[in-house]
Design a protein around this motif. Structure first.
Motif, PDB file in Angstrom:
ATOM      1  N   ALA A 155      -4.908  22.029  40.847  1.00 58.38           N
ATOM      2  CA  ALA A 155      -4.522  21.996  39.518  1.00 58.38           C
ATOM      3  C   ALA A 155      -5.494  22.071  38.330  1.00 58.38           C
ATOM      4  CB  ALA A 155      -3.281  20.928  39.573  1.00 58.38           C
ATOM      5  N   VAL A 156      -6.174  21.031  38.647  1.00 65.80           N
ATOM      6  CA  VAL A 156      -7.301  20.687  37.811  1.00 65.80           C
ATOM      7  C   VAL A 156      -8.293  21.877  37.716  1.00 65.80           C
ATOM      8  CG1 VAL A 156      -9.305  19.386  37.031  1.00 65.80           C
ATOM      9  CG2 VAL A 156      -6.871  18.367  37.602  1.00 65.80           C
ATOM     10  N   ALA A 157      -8.609  22.763  38.583  1.00 62.76           N
ATOM     11  CA  ALA A 157      -9.570  23.651  38.702  1.00 62.76           C
ATOM     12  C   ALA A 157      -9.024  24.766  37.953  1.00 62.76           C
ATOM     13  CB  ALA A 157     -10.158  24.066  39.899  1.00 62.76           C
ATOM     14  N   ALA A 158      -7.895  24.964  38.011  1.00 61.27           N
ATOM     15  CA  ALA A 158      -7.280  26.122  37.330  1.00 61.27           C
ATOM     16  C   ALA A 158      -7.076  25.893  36.130  1.00 61.27           C
ATOM     17  CB  ALA A 158      -5.547  26.363  38.013  1.00 61.27           C
ATOM     18  N   ALA A 159      -6.612  24.526  35.546  1.00 61.93           N
ATOM     19  CA  ALA A 159      -6.675  24.050  34.073  1.00 61.93           C
ATOM     20  C   ALA A 159      -7.869  24.393  33.449  1.00 61.93           C
ATOM     21  CB  ALA A 159      -6.044  22.779  34.128  1.00 61.93           C
ATOM     22  N   VAL A 160      -9.130  23.677  33.971  1.00 62.64           N
ATOM     23  CA  VAL A 160     -10.123  23.662  33.104  1.00 62.64           C
ATOM     24  C   VAL A 160     -10.954  25.211  33.277  1.00 62.64           C
ATOM     25  CG1 VAL A 160     -10.676  21.377  33.627  1.00 62.64           C
ATOM     26  CG2 VAL A 160     -11.672  23.287  35.151  1.00 62.64           C
ATOM     27  N   ALA A 161     -10.566  25.900  34.093  1.00 59.99           N
ATOM     28  CA  ALA A 161     -10.956  27.432  33.916  1.00 59.99           C
ATOM     29  C   ALA A 161     -10.459  28.015  32.714  1.00 59.99           C
ATOM     30  CB  ALA A 161     -10.579  28.072  35.289  1.00 59.99           C
ATOM     31  N   ALA A 162      -9.464  27.696  32.177  1.00 59.20           N
ATOM     32  CA  ALA A 162      -9.163  28.394  30.820  1.00 59.20           C
ATOM     33  C   ALA A 162     -10.157  28.049  29.734  1.00 59.20           C
ATOM     34  CB  ALA A 162      -7.694  27.606  30.543  1.00 59.20           C
ATOM     35  N   ASP A 163     -10.976  27.046  30.061  1.00 59.14           N
ATOM     36  CA  ASP A 163     -11.892  26.759  28.936  1.00 59.14           C
ATOM     37  C   ASP A 163     -13.087  27.271  29.580  1.00 59.14           C
ATOM     38  OD1 ASP A 163     -10.377  25.019  27.015  1.00 59.14           O
ATOM     39  OD2 ASP A 163     -10.416  23.655  28.781  1.00 59.14           O
ATOM     40  N   GLY A 164     -13.070  28.081  30.559  1.00 57.87           N
ATOM     41  CA  GLY A 164     -14.358  28.495  31.123  1.00 57.87           C
ATOM     42  C   GLY A 164     -15.192  27.669  31.817  1.00 57.87           C
ATOM     43  N   ILE A 165     -14.782  26.531  32.329  1.00 58.43           N
ATOM     44  CA  ILE A 165     -15.285  25.309  32.717  1.00 58.43           C
ATOM     45  C   ILE A 165     -14.861  25.201  34.302  1.00 58.43           C
ATOM     46  CG2 ILE A 165     -15.762  22.931  33.108  1.00 58.43           C
ATOM     47  CD1 ILE A 165     -16.712  24.174  30.415  1.00 58.43           C
ATOM     48  N   ARG A 166     -16.037  25.229  35.234  1.00 57.93           N
ATOM     49  CA  ARG A 166     -16.013  25.135  36.573  1.00 57.93           C
ATOM     50  C   ARG A 166     -15.903  23.564  36.976  1.00 57.93           C
ATOM     51  NH1 ARG A 166     -21.199  27.450  38.928  1.00 57.93           N
ATOM     52  NH2 ARG A 166     -22.005  26.606  36.996  1.00 57.93           N
ATOM     53  N   LEU A 167     -14.952  23.293  38.013  1.00 60.35           N
ATOM     54  CA  LEU A 167     -14.707  21.807  38.466  1.00 60.35           C
ATOM     55  C   LEU A 167     -15.688  21.669  39.805  1.00 60.35           C
ATOM     56  CD1 LEU A 167     -12.990  19.468  38.573  1.00 60.35           C
ATOM     57  CD2 LEU A 167     -11.485  20.320  40.393  1.00 60.35           C
ATOM     58  N   ALA A 168     -16.308  20.653  39.798  1.00 63.63           N
ATOM     59  CA  ALA A 168     -17.122  20.098  40.875  1.00 63.63           C
ATOM     60  C   ALA A 168     -16.750  18.671  41.478  1.00 63.63           C
ATOM     61  CB  ALA A 168     -18.581  20.340  40.615  1.00 63.63           C
ATOM     62  N   LEU A 169     -16.303  18.558  42.591  1.00 63.51           N
ATOM     63  CA  LEU A 169     -16.205  17.244  43.271  1.00 63.51           C
ATOM     64  C   LEU A 169     -17.609  16.632  43.479  1.00 63.51           C
ATOM     65  CD1 LEU A 169     -13.163  18.252  45.435  1.00 63.51           C
ATOM     66  CD2 LEU A 169     -12.984  17.622  42.860  1.00 63.51           C
ATOM     67  N   HIS A 170     -17.564  15.402  43.280  1.00 64.60           N
ATOM     68  CA  HIS A 170     -18.791  14.685  43.336  1.00 64.60           C
ATOM     69  C   HIS A 170     -18.677  13.556  44.682  1.00 64.60           C
ATOM     70  CE1 HIS A 170     -21.926  11.603  42.911  1.00 64.60           C
ATOM     71  NE2 HIS A 170     -22.628  12.297  42.574  1.00 64.60           N
ATOM     72  N   PHE A 171     -18.951  13.989  45.743  1.00 64.90           N
ATOM     73  CA  PHE A 171     -19.011  12.978  46.927  1.00 64.90           C
ATOM     74  C   PHE A 171     -20.079  11.865  46.601  1.00 64.90           C
ATOM     75  CE2 PHE A 171     -20.650  11.780  51.116  1.00 64.90           C
ATOM     76  CZ  PHE A 171     -19.738  11.338  51.703  1.00 64.90           C
ATOM     77  N   ASP A 172     -19.513  10.514  46.869  1.00 67.99           N
ATOM     78  CA  ASP A 172     -20.446   9.257  46.785  1.00 67.99           C
ATOM     79  C   ASP A 172     -20.359   8.479  48.068  1.00 67.99           C
ATOM     80  OD1 ASP A 172     -18.753   7.144  46.240  1.00 67.99           O
ATOM     81  OD2 ASP A 172     -18.179   8.398  44.845  1.00 67.99           O
ATOM     82  N   PHE A 173     -21.389   7.745  48.388  1.00 69.82           N
ATOM     83  CA  PHE A 173     -21.247   7.079  49.619  1.00 69.82           C
ATOM     84  C   PHE A 173     -20.195   6.163  49.676  1.00 69.82           C
ATOM     85  CE2 PHE A 173     -24.257   3.921  47.364  1.00 69.82           C
ATOM     86  CZ  PHE A 173     -23.881   2.603  48.149  1.00 69.82           C
ATOM     87  N   LEU A 174     -19.700   5.440  48.692  1.00 66.57           N
ATOM     88  CA  LEU A 174     -18.549   4.730  48.565  1.00 66.57           C
ATOM     89  C   LEU A 174     -17.087   5.271  48.923  1.00 66.57           C
ATOM     90  CD1 LEU A 174     -19.528   2.554  45.564  1.00 66.57           C
ATOM     91  CD2 LEU A 174     -20.021   2.139  48.017  1.00 66.57           C
ATOM     92  N   SER A 175     -17.106   6.534  49.006  1.00 67.23           N
ATOM     93  CA  SER A 175     -16.053   7.336  49.013  1.00 67.23           C
ATOM     94  C   SER A 175     -15.196   7.308  50.567  1.00 67.23           C
ATOM     95  CB  SER A 175     -16.271   8.757  48.777  1.00 67.23           C
ATOM     96  OG  SER A 175     -14.831   9.577  48.978  1.00 67.23           O
ATOM     97  N   PRO A 176     -13.732   7.193  50.276  1.00 70.47           N
ATOM     98  CA  PRO A 176     -13.071   7.093  51.626  1.00 70.47           C
ATOM     99  C   PRO A 176     -13.262   8.404  52.387  1.00 70.47           C
ATOM    100  CG  PRO A 176     -11.652   7.437  49.725  1.00 70.47           C
ATOM    101  CD  PRO A 176     -12.997   6.740  49.139  1.00 70.47           C
ATOM    102  N   LEU A 177     -13.603   9.483  51.495  1.00 70.47           N
ATOM    103  CA  LEU A 177     -13.993  10.847  52.305  1.00 70.47           C
ATOM    104  C   LEU A 177     -15.075  10.724  53.366  1.00 70.47           C
ATOM    105  CD1 LEU A 177     -13.681  12.997  48.959  1.00 70.47           C
ATOM    106  CD2 LEU A 177     -11.753  12.959  50.758  1.00 70.47           C
ATOM    107  N   ARG A 178     -15.743   9.631  53.530  1.00 72.14           N
ATOM    108  CA  ARG A 178     -16.721   9.586  54.522  1.00 72.14           C
ATOM    109  C   ARG A 178     -16.059   9.360  55.839  1.00 72.14           C
ATOM    110  NH1 ARG A 178     -21.273   5.104  53.440  1.00 72.14           N
ATOM    111  NH2 ARG A 178     -21.576   5.308  55.519  1.00 72.14           N
ATOM    112  N   ALA A 179     -14.691   8.899  55.810  1.00 73.29           N
ATOM    113  CA  ALA A 179     -14.075   8.465  57.225  1.00 73.29           C
ATOM    114  C   ALA A 179     -13.489   9.920  57.650  1.00 73.29           C
ATOM    115  CB  ALA A 179     -13.002   7.594  56.904  1.00 73.29           C
TER     116      ALA A 179
END
Length: 325
Positions: A155-179
């Motif tokens: 939803a955020v990517a679609a919304a910011v695209a209206a401003d000509g902006i790309r969304l980029a998810l920043h994975f960091d080493f404290l993230s639960p996405l490591r598991a």
């Protein structure tokens, strides 16, 4: 084409530092003199964060356009990107942070993203870099939370695209996405419009090979944070309570002095030349933002990294892809 930018976050080690205009001008001039053409801003809130959000920017520079002029006067081409952690409290509208795993709060998340993306477009930038999930010390991600997370960022990517902006998810080493292959699961669950900001040091500290990951996911990487790492979190201390303080700043049980270091500082856990070569091989077209988070000497770190980009990394990309420093 690779474009080189520098992250301004290192210039603000404490909440009440880096608040005067002369400090901002000095930092931007150091970045420009070190050979970079853009600057990545860091989101913040309140009077101690003059560059943190559009409202504070207008209060301190007259308008967002006024800050854009200020950046140009410091000899930079402009703002490349803006980093935003949605869990950040915003004093400007008295909200207590957005949780992308909670569907009921998605409208607020999207509204805040648009606040940054619309200003970023006015500043000439094109990437909104976001922290995709709270720290592992705060929670884990079950299937329900992962589904909500993916839907929120779609939803955020679609919304910011209206401003000509790309969304980029920043994975960091404290993230639960490591598991449990969390990052892979999130990329699979999100639309192709949701990009990835690959941070070479964060991946390395998390025990992942940034070059190999990029080779496997080059089509999703729309932004890069380039920095070196001094150690690997091979003890899994990212699961500690409040890891931003107990691990990132205090260094965990080993008291690691600095997790992140300059590009040419030993030990060279990040193969920066190899990573840039991979970018060129896959015809990466976007910003490479060099960072030196929590540096004790921000100007020195910026100049050291600038030398490495100009004389080591820049030629790799320029010789093969016509990149501009």
């Amino acid at each position: 084409m690779i474009r080189w930018s520098y992250a301004i976050n290192q210039f603000k080690p404490q909440f009440d530092d880096f608040t005067r205009r002369r400090d901002h001008l000095r930092a931007l001039r150091v970045i420009a003199a070190s050979g970079f053409s853009g600057v990545e801003l860091n989101a913040g809130s309140g009077r101690w964060e003059p560059l943190g959000n559009p409202q504070q920017m207008a209060a301190n520079f007259g308008s967002v356009a006024g800050f854009s002029t200020f950046v140009s006067e410091a000899a930079l081409d402009g703002v490349s990107s803006w980093f935003w952690d949605p869990s950040m409290r915003l004093q400007e509208d008295l909200t207590h942070g957005d949780d992308p795993t909670q569907p009921e709060g998605r409208d607020g998340l999207v509204a805040h993203a648009r606040m940054f993306s619309s200003a970023l477009a006015e500043l000439g930038g094109d990437v909104l870099v976001v922290r995709p999930a709270p720290s592992m010390g705060d929670r884990t991600l079950d299937d329900t939370a992962m589904t909500a997370l993916a839907e929120s960022w779609n939803a955020v990517a679609a919304a910011v695209a209206a401003d000509g902006i790309r969304l980029a998810l920043h994975f960091d080493f404290l993230s639960p996405l490591r598991a449990d292959d969390g990052l892979e699961r999130l990329l699979a669950a999100t639309d192709s419009s949701v990009g990835l900001a690959l941070d070479t040091a964060e991946f390395t500290v998390a025990g992942l090979d940034p070059v190999a990951f990029y080779q496997a996911h080059a089509d999703r990487v729309t932004h890069v944070h380039l920095k070196n790492a001094a150690a690997v979190d091979d003890l899994g201390e990212y699961t500690f309570p409040a890891p931003e303080f107990t691990v990132l700043r205090a260094g965990g049980s080993r008291a690691v002095p600095r997790w992140f270091t300059e590009l040419a500082t030993e030990p060279l856990l990040v193969d920066a030349p190899g990573f840039v070569s991979a970018l060129v091989e896959h015809r990466y077209d976007g910003w490479v933002v060099v960072e030196s988070d929590l540096s004790p000497h921000p100007p020195t770190s910026t100049m050291l990294n600038g030398w490495e980009v100009r004389y080591v990394l820049g030629p790799i990309s320029a010789d093969r892809a016509g990149a501009r420093l």
